[in-house]
Motif scaffolding. Sequence first.
Motif, PDB file in Angstrom:
ATOM      1  N   GLY A  23     -77.905  49.185  63.317  1.00  0.00           N
ATOM      2  CA  GLY A  23     -76.695  49.757  62.369  1.00  0.00           C
ATOM      3  C   GLY A  23     -77.367  50.941  61.735  1.00  0.00           C
ATOM      4  N   LEU A  24     -78.280  51.676  62.231  1.00  0.00           N
ATOM      5  CA  LEU A  24     -78.542  53.015  61.624  1.00  0.00           C
ATOM      6  C   LEU A  24     -78.361  54.073  62.188  1.00  0.00           C
ATOM      7  N   PRO A  25     -78.010  55.164  61.763  1.00  0.00           N
ATOM      8  CA  PRO A  25     -77.732  56.538  62.157  1.00  0.00           C
ATOM      9  C   PRO A  25     -79.120  57.054  62.464  1.00  0.00           C
ATOM     10  N   VAL A  26     -79.246  57.966  63.420  1.00  0.00           N
ATOM     11  CA  VAL A  26     -80.476  58.708  64.080  1.00  0.00           C
ATOM     12  C   VAL A  26     -80.451  60.080  63.869  1.00  0.00           C
ATOM     13  N   LEU A  27     -81.587  60.833  63.610  1.00  0.00           N
ATOM     14  CA  LEU A  27     -81.829  62.232  63.640  1.00  0.00           C
ATOM     15  C   LEU A  27     -82.759  62.271  64.548  1.00  0.00           C
ATOM     16  N   GLY A  28     -82.678  62.828  65.729  1.00  0.00           N
ATOM     17  CA  GLY A  28     -83.856  62.840  66.757  1.00  0.00           C
ATOM     18  C   GLY A  28     -84.460  63.975  67.269  1.00  0.00           C
ATOM     19  N   GLU A  29     -85.541  64.241  67.403  1.00  0.00           N
ATOM     20  CA  GLU A  29     -86.159  65.561  68.044  1.00  0.00           C
ATOM     21  C   GLU A  29     -85.752  65.841  69.366  1.00  0.00           C
ATOM     22  N   LYS A  30     -85.465  67.193  69.863  1.00  0.00           N
ATOM     23  CA  LYS A  30     -85.031  67.369  71.226  1.00  0.00           C
ATOM     24  C   LYS A  30     -86.286  67.122  72.046  1.00  0.00           C
ATOM     25  N   PRO A  31     -85.798  66.850  73.251  1.00  0.00           N
ATOM     26  CA  PRO A  31     -84.536  66.876  73.827  1.00  0.00           C
ATOM     27  C   PRO A  31     -83.793  65.600  73.413  1.00  0.00           C
ATOM     28  N   VAL A  32     -82.488  65.349  73.565  1.00  0.00           N
ATOM     29  CA  VAL A  32     -81.699  64.335  73.277  1.00  0.00           C
ATOM     30  C   VAL A  32     -82.555  62.963  74.077  1.00  0.00           C
ATOM     31  N   MET A  69     -77.697  62.463  65.873  1.00  0.00           N
ATOM     32  CA  MET A  69     -77.704  63.977  65.900  1.00  0.00           C
ATOM     33  C   MET A  69     -79.198  64.273  66.633  1.00  0.00           C
ATOM     34  N   VAL A  70     -79.180  65.388  67.360  1.00  0.00           N
ATOM     35  CA  VAL A  70     -80.366  66.066  67.803  1.00  0.00           C
ATOM     36  C   VAL A  70     -80.701  67.394  67.047  1.00  0.00           C
ATOM     37  N   SER A  71     -81.965  67.279  66.629  1.00  0.00           N
ATOM     38  CA  SER A  71     -82.510  68.536  65.907  1.00  0.00           C
ATOM     39  C   SER A  71     -82.704  69.609  66.794  1.00  0.00           C
ATOM     40  N   GLN A  72     -81.806  70.612  66.678  1.00  0.00           N
ATOM     41  CA  GLN A  72     -82.192  71.845  67.645  1.00  0.00           C
ATOM     42  C   GLN A  72     -82.687  72.820  66.343  1.00  0.00           C
ATOM     43  N   SER A  73     -83.854  72.722  65.939  1.00  0.00           N
ATOM     44  CA  SER A  73     -84.109  73.265  64.685  1.00  0.00           C
ATOM     45  C   SER A  73     -84.272  74.896  64.746  1.00  0.00           C
ATOM     46  N   ARG A  74     -84.155  75.646  65.888  1.00  0.00           N
ATOM     47  CA  ARG A  74     -84.094  76.980  65.800  1.00  0.00           C
ATOM     48  C   ARG A  74     -82.729  77.336  65.543  1.00  0.00           C
ATOM     49  N   ARG A  75     -81.740  76.747  65.589  1.00  0.00           N
ATOM     50  CA  ARG A  75     -80.354  76.976  64.944  1.00  0.00           C
ATOM     51  C   ARG A  75     -80.435  77.353  63.685  1.00  0.00           C
ATOM     52  N   TYR A  76     -81.552  76.926  62.853  1.00  0.00           N
ATOM     53  CA  TYR A  76     -81.475  77.144  61.390  1.00  0.00           C
ATOM     54  C   TYR A  76     -82.337  78.256  60.863  1.00  0.00           C
ATOM     55  N   HIS A  77     -81.778  79.392  61.264  1.00  0.00           N
ATOM     56  CA  HIS A  77     -82.754  80.688  60.891  1.00  0.00           C
ATOM     57  C   HIS A  77     -81.727  81.761  60.692  1.00  0.00           C
ATOM     58  N   ARG A  78     -82.078  82.469  59.471  1.00  0.00           N
ATOM     59  CA  ARG A  78     -81.148  83.382  58.798  1.00  0.00           C
ATOM     60  C   ARG A  78     -80.717  84.758  59.474  1.00  0.00           C
ATOM     61  N   GLY A 122     -83.528  72.563  57.926  1.00  0.00           N
ATOM     62  CA  GLY A 122     -82.034  72.864  58.219  1.00  0.00           C
ATOM     63  C   GLY A 122     -81.436  71.742  58.773  1.00  0.00           C
ATOM     64  N   ALA A 123     -82.170  71.224  59.991  1.00  0.00           N
ATOM     65  CA  ALA A 123     -81.493  70.169  60.712  1.00  0.00           C
ATOM     66  C   ALA A 123     -81.495  68.736  59.712  1.00  0.00           C
ATOM     67  N   LEU A 124     -82.363  68.404  58.972  1.00  0.00           N
ATOM     68  CA  LEU A 124     -82.260  67.346  58.049  1.00  0.00           C
ATOM     69  C   LEU A 124     -81.155  67.546  57.028  1.00  0.00           C
ATOM     70  N   ALA A 125     -81.010  68.557  56.223  1.00  0.00           N
ATOM     71  CA  ALA A 125     -80.097  68.933  55.508  1.00  0.00           C
ATOM     72  C   ALA A 125     -78.415  68.869  55.965  1.00  0.00           C
ATOM     73  N   GLU A 126     -78.494  69.164  57.267  1.00  0.00           N
ATOM     74  CA  GLU A 126     -77.221  68.954  57.902  1.00  0.00           C
ATOM     75  C   GLU A 126     -76.884  67.736  58.426  1.00  0.00           C
ATOM     76  N   PHE A 127     -77.759  66.838  58.621  1.00  0.00           N
ATOM     77  CA  PHE A 127     -77.865  65.536  59.048  1.00  0.00           C
ATOM     78  C   PHE A 127     -77.271  64.596  57.959  1.00  0.00           C
ATOM     79  N   VAL A 128     -77.909  64.950  56.701  1.00  0.00           N
ATOM     80  CA  VAL A 128     -77.493  64.351  55.381  1.00  0.00           C
ATOM     81  C   VAL A 128     -76.169  64.585  55.027  1.00  0.00           C
ATOM     82  N   HIS A 129     -75.705  66.026  55.121  1.00  0.00           N
ATOM     83  CA  HIS A 129     -74.459  66.291  54.881  1.00  0.00           C
ATOM     84  C   HIS A 129     -73.278  65.803  55.680  1.00  0.00           C
ATOM     85  N   ALA A 130     -73.862  65.640  56.983  1.00  0.00           N
ATOM     86  CA  ALA A 130     -72.587  64.996  57.988  1.00  0.00           C
ATOM     87  C   ALA A 130     -72.550  63.425  57.327  1.00  0.00           C
TER      88      ALA A 130
END
Length: 388
Positions: free
Chosen positions: A103-112, A134-143, A300-308
């Motif tokens: 019963g726990l949500p998961v944030l995982g490293e790539k690949p899925v 949610m899978v962390s594609q951490s390179r998406r979070y770049h200004r 950034g991936a962690l922040a989006e996971f929490v936000h979701a």
Amino acid sequence: MRPPSFRQLPLGSGPLRVLVVGAGAMARLWLRAILASPDTELAGVVDLVPAAAETLVRRAGVPGVPTGHDLAALVAATRPDAVVDVTIPEAHLPVTLQALSLGLPVLGEKPVAATVPEALRLAAASEAAGELFMVSQSRRYHRHLAAFRVRARLLGRHGILTTDFFRAPRFGGFRETVAQPLLLDMAIHAFDTARWFLDAEPVSVRCESYNPSWSWYAGDAAATAVFEMTGGTRYVYNGSWCSPGLETSWNGAWRLSGELGSVSWDGEHPPEAEFRDADAVPLVEGGNGLEACGPEGVAGALAEFVHALRTGVTPSGEVHGNVLSLAMVSAAVASAHTDRRVHIESLLDEALTEALTVATGPEAARLRAWPSAGEALTVTPRGLHRAG
């Protein structure tokens, strides 16, 4: 298909208590992000080697954080809100299945997952559990990457997106012995970014891989892949892991050509844009929301996971969409091995058939309920069929 639903955690209930599974090198990076965020709290660390988990929390400056080798036991002892999985790819399936069953949500490293059939099982398991994966594609979070994407939206119809990636790292270990080190270990970053840039999905790919005569890799350390994307855009990836001199950034060098102009990005500095009619198209700095002003990298991936979890908004790395990034890798490898074009929809259907041979319980029921793998994974109305 509508975006998948998942259990939302109540707002105003304090920091998200996170249990980390895996105590390797990536775990150190994740612990720093978790401890630095005001929205998360480290609940514990699980590793098959208890001493590794103990060493990790001690070096992170939190020696009192609970550790152990058994996920279920530590969940019962610490009652976390979520799991962050930073294990090796081969462990992603069992770890995520167990966490979802608890019963726990998961944030995982790539690949899925290690394979596309395993990834489909995890998407189905997430549906059955009603929990976010949610899978962390951490390179998406770049200004700068976010600024590139904003400019891409000003180009009108897209035609060609290219990535050049040329590096010469000497890793040692498994990367220097596997058959496709570049495609299997690195290309997914670029493939996932291409989907995000274009807001499009892969239709098919033709890929050639090879190994230059001076390469220190046993497998093919270089590849060129041409993807057809929905809408007819072509994405061309040209990369090498044994090209010393004039190396690109780790993000690669990008160029997108559209009907109104072009945008380029060297992977490190702000992107450049040139339009056919510069006066008619305003340049926009950054974007909006998380993609422009939030934390970068794994933070950034962690922040989006929490936000979701707090809002119910589907994150960009939600498992159903992310499977398609792994499918691009698998299709490129298959194309290189067979010397033929590989269609993503066919690859997904074959993967679904394989997944159904081993899945059980609610996970299998969800897989059998899918009209097709492509329709189940595509959470927007565009589908995976060939343009035109």
